[in-house]
Scaffold this active site. Structure first.
Site, short mmCIF file in Angstrom:
data_model
loop_
_atom_site.label_atom_id
_atom_site.label_comp_id
_atom_site.label_asym_id
_atom_site.label_seq_id
_atom_site.Cartn_x
_atom_site.Cartn_y
_atom_site.Cartn_z
N ARG A 1 -10.07 4.37 -0.48
CA ARG A 1 -8.65 5.04 0.52
C ARG A 1 -8.19 5.72 -0.47
O ARG A 1 -6.76 6.39 -0.56
CB ARG A 1 -7.64 3.70 0.71
CG ARG A 1 -8.26 2.66 1.56
CD ARG A 1 -7.93 3.47 2.87
NE ARG A 1 -8.46 2.62 4.62
CZ ARG A 1 -7.97 1.37 5.41
NH1 ARG A 1 -6.58 1.19 3.91
NH2 ARG A 1 -8.25 0.74 5.98
N HIS B 1 -9.72 -2.07 -1.07
CA HIS B 1 -9.82 -2.10 -2.41
C HIS B 1 -9.49 -2.60 -4.49
O HIS B 1 -10.33 -3.96 -3.99
CB HIS B 1 -7.88 -2.69 -2.25
CG HIS B 1 -7.29 -1.76 -1.04
ND1 HIS B 1 -6.41 -2.28 -0.54
CD2 HIS B 1 -7.01 -0.41 -1.15
CE1 HIS B 1 -5.91 -1.45 0.51
NE2 HIS B 1 -6.27 -0.18 0.12
N ASP C 1 0.64 -0.82 0.09
CA ASP C 1 -0.05 0.53 -0.39
C ASP C 1 0.81 1.37 0.31
O ASP C 1 0.72 2.33 -0.60
CB ASP C 1 -0.63 -0.01 1.02
CG ASP C 1 -1.85 -1.38 0.92
OD1 ASP C 1 -2.28 -1.64 0.11
OD2 ASP C 1 -2.37 -2.03 2.23
N CYS D 1 -0.88 -8.34 -0.77
CA CYS D 1 -0.46 -7.29 0.03
C CYS D 1 0.86 -7.19 0.75
O CYS D 1 1.60 -6.12 0.96
CB CYS D 1 -1.65 -7.12 1.17
SG CYS D 1 -3.07 -6.56 0.94
#
Length: 254
Positions: free
Chosen positions: A130, A160, A66, A247
């Site tokens: 986000r 996401h 991220d 991730c």
């Protein structure tokens, strides 16, 4: 050389940010073991794994995808939508600086790497809780000199874009359609996740092998039937932190 940057699990992971899941206790020792197995798998598939130390005060810091986006020419340090996570970026930027020139997104932009799905020189970027429009526009400006196109995709019902879909290569996307606007990707061949496994859209392809959580056997079987080489990994404790397979690493050619 294929390189994967990872970070050890924070002992504070139980205080992670959550948007769509109810909080459940996370077994730290088991989460650490699962993450080590993930790193071993990446190494077995040909990646040089660079494991950064844990950040005890940053619960979500194992999720290195991220804070940064690594492309062939440049690495972009994002400005995360979760304010509590923004302190993760400096040490990751330091690690990436030896491999790529850095670019930094700035306010009012917010963007998280989990919202970026790359297909060649096209980046599909989720407009999510986000990642905002300013982030998408700023990313587009930063990457235009390198020939990248940035295409917004509306995200609904998940954290996401890559919670809902990932690129399998050869113009093929694995997706849970209800969670995204399919119009921007309608020209791709779409493989639907098994209906009973809505969270199965996030896979990680490394060296021709598609990694998928062992929690999604029906989708794994579907991919195998289509001719993909599939390997399953248990990330059940990390999934309690709203994690998926992409991730926990930044993977790129050195």
């Amino acid at each position: 050389m294929l390189t994967a940057i990872t970070r050890s699990v924070s002992p504070a992971i139980g205080r992670c940010e959550l948007e769509y899941l109810e909080r459940r206790p996370i077994d730290l020792a088991r989460a650490e073991q699962q993450h080590r197995e993930y790193e071993r798998c990446l190494a077995e598939l040909g990646a040089q794994v660079i494991a950064l130390p844990a950040e005890p005060g940053l619960p979500d810091s194992v999720f290195v995808e991220d804070p940064a986006l690594v492309l062939d020419e440049v690495a972009v340090i994002t400005r995360m939508g979760a304010e509590s996570r923004r302190a993760e970026a400096p040490s990751l930027a330091e690690a990436l600086a030896r491999f790529r020139p850095l670019r930094h997104l700035t306010a009012p932009a917010t963007l998280e790497g989990g919202d970026v799905m790359r297909a060649g020189h096209t980046l599909f970027v989720g407009a999510s809780a986000r990642t905002n429009r300013a982030g998408i526009e700023q990313l587009s400006r930063e990457l235009a000199p390198f020939g990248y196109s940035v295409v917004p995709v509306e995200v609904r019902g998940c954290l996401h874009l890559k919670s809902a879909c990932t690129y399998l290569g050869n113009d093929t996307i694995l997706a849970h359609r209800p969670w995204i606007d399919m119009a921007p990707v309608q020209h791709f061949h779409i493989v639907d996740v098994a209906p009973e496994e809505p969270w199965a859209g996030n896979t990680l392809t490394v060296g021709g092998t598609v990694l998928i959580p062992s929690a999604f056997p029906a989708t794994a079987a579907k991919l195998e039937a289509l001719g993909y080489r599939v390997r399953t990994l248990d990330i059940s404790e990390l999934m309690k932190a709203e994690a998926a397979l992409t991730c926990s690493s930044l993977i790129f050619e050195e």
